[in-house]
Scaffold this active site. Structure first.
Site: not given
Length: 405
Positions: A145, A230, A259
């Site tokens: 994801f 990531d 984030k």
């Protein structure tokens, strides 16, 4: 006293009538939050066991971050990259040093950072490695994801994300996560990068086999291929280290961050790498109006300062050990079939006979704990790193009670 003139039911009904149904949120309407606790419009309190998918690593309304944001809001919020501003150089310098890298390319959202990394890897492949034009290949892992843009869903194995969004972007090859032999077989002369999550979050907090990340690092270095990590969810303290890669002493060529970099205040993301890699960009080839804006840089600088102190990494490590030992007790009793994760981050697999992950999330909400399910039968637990041990134990007790039926 109500925090709103309308009830939760009224606000939810209005949202469902006027917003596209691209999310299926729990039926709760949050009005305020501090630390690890949130309060809805009727005044009910909930313990946050999700932390905005790690965007709220430092909790809700952290005083240091709010103070920086307020100070910057009164001075300057946006210039665009048409002009310099006083925090830009410091943000890039401090973030590069935190990562042990040389250059930073700031963006806003995680998906933008992944797109930036993809473009950077291709450009590096053509300008530095010498791959023939339009032949660059990036290898990714199944069940990944990385976001939901058109390019990113082109290399997703999640049919909900992919369906009816084609035609898809070429140039990617998918191999099983954790399978080093499959990865090695996929690398060829046109491969410019391997893009991986050091821990797969959306897939259920999947930790790769020991030795996998070092094997990827060795392979990519030997074959002149970029290793792009990531760390949008796994990075910046969540796993008990600044970066999840550190658990196996691995340093990638590229960090992709987001984030928690915005402290739960503003969206901030970045690609961090060497001068050789990020130096391939030239003016006009890639950009963002809001990327690296003054407000984002001010908040991001304070996030970096907090991470340099090491307190949050230590809390995640210590409380994470307690979390995982507490969850391990639940396995073997019938309700929980597996627990995975690192630090204050866990994926808990629920036996379908005890309900779906969505069912359990709703039951936990009734008991004052907010979590979210993934892949039908898995609950993700990722509280803010500022949570107290007492609150963590209380939340786990509610979890045990729901499992007991």
């Amino acid at each position: 006293m109500k925090a709103s003139s309308k009830s939760s039911a009224e606000l939810i009904a209005a949202a469902e009538a006027r917003s596209a149904h691209n999310y299926h949120p729990l039926p709760v309407v949050i009005a305020s939050a501090r630390g690890a606790w949130m309060t809805d419009v009727e005044g009910r309190r909930y313990l946050d066991f999700l932390a905005g998918y790690s965007a709220l690593n430092f909790g809700h309304g952290h005083p240091r971050l709010i103070a920086e944001a307020r100070a910057q809001l009164s001075r300057l919020t946006l210039t665009s990259r048409a002009f310099h501003h006083e925090h830009f150089a410091a943000f890039c310098t401090e973030l590069a040093e935190l990562c042990g890298m040389e250059m930073v390319l700031p963006m806003n959202t995680g998906a933008e950072a992944v797109e930036t990394a993809v473009k950077t890897a291709r450009k590096w492949g053509y300008r530095v490695k010498g791959v023939p034009r339009d032949r660059a290949k990036i290898i990714v892992a199944g069940d990944n994801f990385h976001g939901r843009t058109t390019t990113i869903i082109s290399f997703s194995t999640d049919e909900d994300a992919r369906r009816d969004h084609g035609p898809y972007t070429p140039g990617f090859e998918i191999v099983p996560y954790g399978d080093l032999a499959a990865l090695e077989a996929a690398v060829d002369e046109h491969t410019v990068a391997v893009l991986l999550e050091p821990i797969q979050g959306e897939a259920g907090v999947l930790v790769p086999p020991a030795g996998y990340l070092p094997g990827v690092r060795e392979l990519t270095r030997a074959r002149n291929v970029l290793f792009m990590a990531d760390e949008i969810q796994s990075g910046l303290g969540r796993t008990g280290r600044t970066f999840a890669c550190e658990h196996e002493d691995v340093v990638p060529d590229v960090y992709i961050l987001g984030k928690a970099l915005g402290g739960g205040v503003v969206p901030v993301s970045a690609v961090v790498s060497s001068a050789e890699v990020l130096g391939v960009h030239r003016p006009g080839e890639h950009g963002s109006t809001f990327g690296g804006n003054p407000l984002a840089c001010a908040v991001g600088l304070e996030v970096i300062a907090m991470l340099r102190e090491g307190e949050y990494q230590q809390r995640a490590a210590e409380l994470g050990e307690h979390l995982h030992s507490s969850l391990a007790v639940l396995t073997g009793g019938g309700a929980v079939t597996g627990v995975r994760g690192r630090g204050l981050w866990a994926g808990v697999d629920i036996d379908p006979s005890h309900g779906t992950g969505a069912d359990l999330s709703r039951e936990l909400m009734k008991r004052g704990v907010l979590v979210k399910d993934t892949h039908g039968s898995t609950i993700r637990i990722a509280p803010p790193l500022v949570i107290s041990k007492e609150d963590l134990d209380w939340g786990l007790e509610q979890f045990r009670a729901v499992l007991a039926g």
